[in-house]
Design a protein around this motif. Structure first.
Motif, PDB file in Angstrom:
ATOM      1  N   LEU B 436      -5.024  -8.094 -14.930  1.00 34.74           N
ATOM      2  CA  LEU B 436      -4.614  -7.625 -13.608  1.00 34.74           C
ATOM      3  C   LEU B 436      -3.112  -7.791 -13.415  1.00 34.74           C
ATOM      4  N   THR B 437      -2.587  -7.094 -12.436  1.00 34.38           N
ATOM      5  CA  THR B 437      -1.135  -7.147 -12.189  1.00 34.38           C
ATOM      6  C   THR B 437      -0.703  -8.548 -11.756  1.00 34.38           C
ATOM      7  N   ASP B 438      -1.645  -9.328 -11.206  1.00 35.23           N
ATOM      8  CA  ASP B 438      -1.258 -10.695 -10.829  1.00 35.23           C
ATOM      9  C   ASP B 438      -1.363 -11.658 -12.016  1.00 35.23           C
ATOM     10  N   LYS B 455      -4.517  -2.217  -9.395  1.00 37.58           N
ATOM     11  CA  LYS B 455      -4.425  -3.654  -9.665  1.00 37.58           C
ATOM     12  C   LYS B 455      -4.541  -3.966 -11.157  1.00 37.58           C
TER      13      LYS B 455
END
Lengths: 399, 656
Positions: B436-438, B455
């Protein structure tokens, strides 16, 4: 004709929650001179003469038996179907009507219909049937061209049919005739022309049936062997739509999927079935629906004529099936029969019969798609768009 | 692991004895007396007769030989096992039934073994010494590779059985490498030498070329006729090493396998390495960190037969009031709780599901039955996992995890066969890793749960190394299949007239219908095996299927972008054939995000009305309606559209 005037002291048990759809009698005469290739009805061909007196006695016993199960009803309609009832002697018809009038009260002016084939021999008996009490004739014309009549296995030609219609019109105030359409090779234009001709000949009532390939018929065997090209669903639909449009324009709109009448001239007998009323079936293979204290019963009689005769003579009735219907079954039958009528059904009556309400989600989906409509009086009716797909509509509502 | 009620040999062999043997008031609890399969169970031989003397003093560890048989399906492993049992007089001739070790229906029908089992043979060799031979029958399929490795770890040697006309197959290769990895001595055996097509010299050469084993002393046999079975027994004694172990050291035993028995509870198959395992010993499972007291101990002949103890090198069973198979872990080390060993056995790892699919009851009313059935299967198969899942299209069901496709098929078949359930299985899916982008990573088991694309940084998918052996004639088609499935060729060799191809392939292309396709393009001659290698990032997209403009979650799948259009097209065409006409027109679309990549249309029904009903015969019409209603029940209503179950199953079986 003997029509008993004594009304029963106790009220009939025929009602099941809503307005009384009435009580009718169906009498089945199971013999034909030949079996038609499309027909899957309970009909039999005999090479020797039928002992009609013996059958009359058996019919009497059956009538008495049903009157014991459903006493005190008022008969709204009697229908002689077959087979070929116009092969019966008029006195046979007379004797059966008398027996019915002895067993129940027959409503004054009750509809008494007999199915007849339009051969010259049978037309000669029309007057006799009138004298026996028959007041409505339903004639199996089936087609208005000789090639198709031959193909359908009929024993009459167009000329005879037209003559028979004329005789019927002169004797009976009410008569109807049947046509079968969507025949192999029949074009839309040919049917339009034939139907226009039929409407010119018609009295107050017409039955227009699309040819259906029924199981265990000669036509089915041919069709399975690839030797019978029936119109496909697209042409079948076009033929059906054209039929609605033309009959409507001639003042004989459909009041049921395949039945058309001038307003007020609908067949009272079939309305009893379709409104899911009470009816007794008398004779080989006849079906009945009678309401007993335990509930509504589905009855049917032995189909084979001689076996039926033997059973009635030994047991006093010909029934081989006499089952109580569950609420679900009654609900299903009510939908199957009632939605065939343009007048539709009363949802309250469905609830009373089935113990459940119609599925709101199904109703709204079918309504949104234009197949169903709920009118101001609260009745649920199938629309002209829905009728060609009626079996699917019923399946959705019954599921 | 897999199979439940394995040791039913006694019941089958001598049904008449059964009633007598079961004590009138059985002390053994029968937890559920339910479906027919559960009626199968073993009984302890010791119940009705005094246990045969299993006095260990007569033999030493040097007289023990523990061995397994490595073979491809149909090369005669089970028949050879039967002959060895017969030749040593372990089972009386009248009690022999074909393939005595493959006792489950599915195993017999498919000729595969899915649960390890063992039989102890007493053999007096030509040198006049009495030997104890433990034959370990191992699962032979890649889905159960870990279980195979544990079974092999319980033995010191293997018989490599090769069909003398067919030669080495992909599966043979994989398993023989497992055996070599386990440090086994290997005795090659050429089977079916009585057949006219047998070419023992060519096959010997092949074994040397392909596997690198010395095949000069391969034993030529016919398991079918019994030819040279005595030579096999001699080779086992002479050429395979005895186990090593220290009777005085703290107890150390390998948990080889376990299964659920309706009368006994969980039965554990063990191999003692050091020390002695006795009845009453308080044992500790080192990996699971659980304690039990051994209440029954014994060996398989192949009936369960009570014994006083199991010493180093011995293979047998224990029961210890263990409630469910999930409490026992294959590969775990069993030790004495009071005097534990310092070091656990190496190689222990928990079961990891590889393939997932949704299983839903055809009739929603069967949901609770399905739940109960899964619970029962899980009792005996800890590698099968499930959790409840809700699908808009299919209602309530379970998301299930399996070791592989065969495992999936077996579980599905058992649910249907043994528990009488009609199931809808959704397209199998592998586990994707979603970065995920996080910067967190999640595991995706179900395409329906895919997070919002914005995401997602990358999607990683599992890759395998596949080994395929095929007759030359089909090589072109096999290569094309592998290329079409995004494969990368690693190796291509000839082994006699057969080609051996090694490919790196994405597992999600294989779970689809790769194996069926391979079988069909090679007329059944190609053999296939694989091992999981790694996860690699891929250009994967979620393809949705829309029926009448509504997405059907159970039909969505992750596909490679390059393959999306062809698969989408195939899918909508198939659905157009399978979904019946309705009263309205139905568009069927395949879409990636908002973009439609394929579309088909089902025309509206034109005419469906009964023209005439015969004189008040409502019964006939009602019966037709009942049929229609029953048909509708077998379909899933989605929006306004009824989708038949075949449509969901067809998603599994698509040709390219």
């Amino acid at each position: 004709m003997t029509v008993a005037a004594n009304l029963s002291p106790h009220a009939p048990a025929a009602q099941d929650g809503a307005s009384d759809p009435g009580f009718a009698l169906y009498v089945h005469w199971p013999f034909c001179l030949a079996k038609c290739p499309y027909c899957d009805f309970n009909s039999h061909v005999r090479s020797t003469a039928i002992d009609e007196d013996r059958y009359v006695a058996a019919f009497r016993a059956e009538i008495r038996h049903r009157a014991e199960i459903a006493p005190g009803r008022i008969v709204r309609s009697i229908f002689f179907g077959g087979g070929t009832p116009s092969l019966m002697r008029p006195q046979t018809v007379q004797a059966i009507i008398d027996a019915i009038a002895e067993a129940w009260s027959v409503m004054p002016g009750a509809e008494i219909t007999l199915e007849a084939n339009p051969t010259s021999v049978e037309a000669g008996r029309f007057r006799g049937y009138r004298a026996a009490g028959v007041n409505r004739l339903s004639i199996g014309v089936q087609a208005l061209n000789d090639a198709d009549l031959k193909f359908l296995g009929r024993r009459h030609n167009v000329e005879e049919a037209l003559a028979a219609l004329k005789i019927a019109a002169s004797i009976f105030s009410r008569h109807s005739f049947d046509l079968i359409y969507a025949r192999p090779g029949q074009s839309l234009e040919a049917w339009r022309a034939e139907l226009a001709q039929a409407l010119d000949l018609a009295g107050e009532h017409l039955s227009l049936y699309q040819l259906t390939i029924e199981p265990d018929t000669m036509f089915e065997r041919l069709w399975k062997a690839g030797k019978l090209a029936v119109p496909d669903a697209d042409l079948g639909r076009e033929l059906f739509d054209a039929t609605q449009e033309i009959t409507q324009a001639h003042g004989m709109p459909a009041y049921e999927v395949s039945n058309h009448a001038r307003p007020g001239a609908e067949s009272q007998h079939n309305l009893v079935y379709w409104r899911y009323g009470e009816y007794a079936g008398i004779g080989p293979g006849a079906h009945g629906r009678l309401i007993t204290p335990a509930g509504r019963r589905a009855q049917s009689a032995e189909k084979h004529p001689e076996m039926w005769l033997t059973q009635v003579e030994s047991e006093g009735h010909g029934l081989i099936e006499n089952e109580l219907l569950t609420a679900e079954e009654q609900g299903d039958e009510f939908l199957l029969m009632g939605l065939r009528l343009t007048e539709g059904i009363d949802p309250e009556r469905f609830k009373a019969l089935s113990g459940r309400t119609l599925d709101e989600r199904q109703i709204s989906t079918l309504t949104a798609d234009g197949f169903l409509v709920a009118d101001e009086a609260g009745r649920v009716r199938v629309t002209p768009l829905g009728f060609p797909l009626l079996d699917s509509v019923v399946a959705d509502l019954a599921a | 692991m897999l199979i439940v009620y394995k040791r039913n040999l006694a019941l089958r062999a001598a049904p008449a004895v059964r009633a007598r043997c079961l004590p009138a008031s059985s002390p053994i609890e029968v937890p559920f007396p339910a479906p027919r399969c559960y009626a199968r169970a073993s009984f302890i031989h010791g119940h009705c007769a005094k246990a045969k003397s299993t006095d260990m003093t007569t033999h030493t560890i040097d007289n023990i030989r523990n061995f397994s048989i490595v073979a491809h399906i149909d090369h005669g492993k089970s028949t050879l096992a039967d002959r060895l049992i017969q030749e040593t007089g372990t089972v009386a001739a009248r009690d022999m039934s074909e393939q005595i070790l493959d006792s489950m229906d599915i195993e017999r029908e498919r000729g595969i073994t899915i649960k390890a089992q063992t039989v102890r043979l007493d053999y007096v060799a030509k040198d006049g010494r009495a030997y104890v031979l433990n034959l370990m029958d191992t699962p032979g399929h890649v889905d159960f590779a870990y279980e195979v490795s544990r079974s092999l770890a319980a033995c010191e040697g293997s018989l490599l059985v090769v069909d003398a006309s067919q030669g080495v197959e992909a599966q043979t290769l994989a398993n023989v490498y497992h055996a070599l990895d386990a440090g086994h001595e290997i005795v090659p055996v050429l089977n079916k030498i009585d057949l006219p097509a047998a070419e023992p010299e060519r096959i010997k050469q092949q074994i040397e070329d392909v596997i690198g084993l010395d095949a000069s002393e391969a034993v030529p046999i016919s398991a079918k006729t019994g030819l040279n079975i005595d030579l096999v027994l001699e080779a086992i004694v002479k050429r395979l090493p005895p186990p090593k172990g220290d009777e005085t050291a703290p107890l150390k035993a390998l948990l080889v396998d376990s299964w659920y028995d309706a009368y006994l509870g969980v039965v554990v198959l063990v191999r003692v390495i050091d020390g002695v395992l006795r009845k009453g010993t308080r044992i500790r499972m080192m990996g699971a960190d659980a304690h039990y007291e051994v209440d029954r101990i014994g060996i398989f002949r192949p009936k369960m037969t009570d014994a006083a103890e199991l010493g180093p090198g011995e293979i047998g069973y224990i029961t210890a009031q263990i409630k469910q198979v999930a409490d026992t872990r294959v590969g775990d080390t069993i030790t004495d709780d009071k005097r534990p060993t310092a070091e656990a056995l190496p190689g222990f790892k928990p079961a990891q599901p590889v393939v997932f699919c949704g299983l839903f009851p055809v009739d929603a009313a069967d949901f609770e039955d399905l739940r109960a059935a899964m619970g029962r299967l899980r009792l005996n198969d800890a590698s099968f996992s499930y959790e409840m899942e809700t699908s808009a299209a299919l209602g309530f069901g379970f998301r299930c995890g399996f070791l592989g496709l065969l495992h999936l098929e077996i579980i599905q078949e058992r649910l249907e066969r043994e528990f009488n359930l009609d199931l809808i299985a959704t397209a199998p899916s592998v586990i994707y890793q979603i970065g995920l982008t996080d910067k967190t990573t999640i595991e995706l088991h179900n395409p329906a749960d895919m997070p919002d694309v914005v995401k997602i940084e990358e999607i990683r998918e599992p890759w395998i190394k596949a080994t395929i052996l095929t007759p030359d004639d089909y090589l072109g088609a096999v290569l094309k299949l592998c290329q079409d499935r995004r494969g990368a060729q690693i190796d291509l060799n000839y082994v006699g007239k057969r080609a051996m191809v090694v490919y790196d392939l994405p597992l999600n292309e294989v779970v689809f219908d790769f194996y069926d396709r391979l079988k069909s393009i090679s007329k059944g001659y190609a053999s296939f095996d694989y091992t999981l290698t790694d996860y690699r990032a891929g250009d994967l997209v979620k393809m949705s299927i829309l029926v009448n403009a509504e997405p059907v979650d159970a039909l969505s799948m992750l596909v490679h972008r390059d393959r999306a259009e062809s698969r989408g097209r195939a899918m909508v065409e198939k659905l157009r054939e399978l979904i019946p006409q309705h009263m309205f027109q139905i568009p069927i679309q395949a879409a990636i995000g908002g973009k439609i990549i394929a579309r088909e249309t089902i025309r509206a029904l034109r005419k469906d009305v009964t023209a005439k009903c015969y004189g008040g015969d409502a019964t006939r019409k009602r019966k037709l309606l009942d049929k229609q209603k029953a048909g509708k029940k077998k379909m899933r209503q989605f929006g306004k559209v009824d989708i038949p179950q075949e449509a969901f199953i067809a998603a599994l079986k698509m040709d390219d």
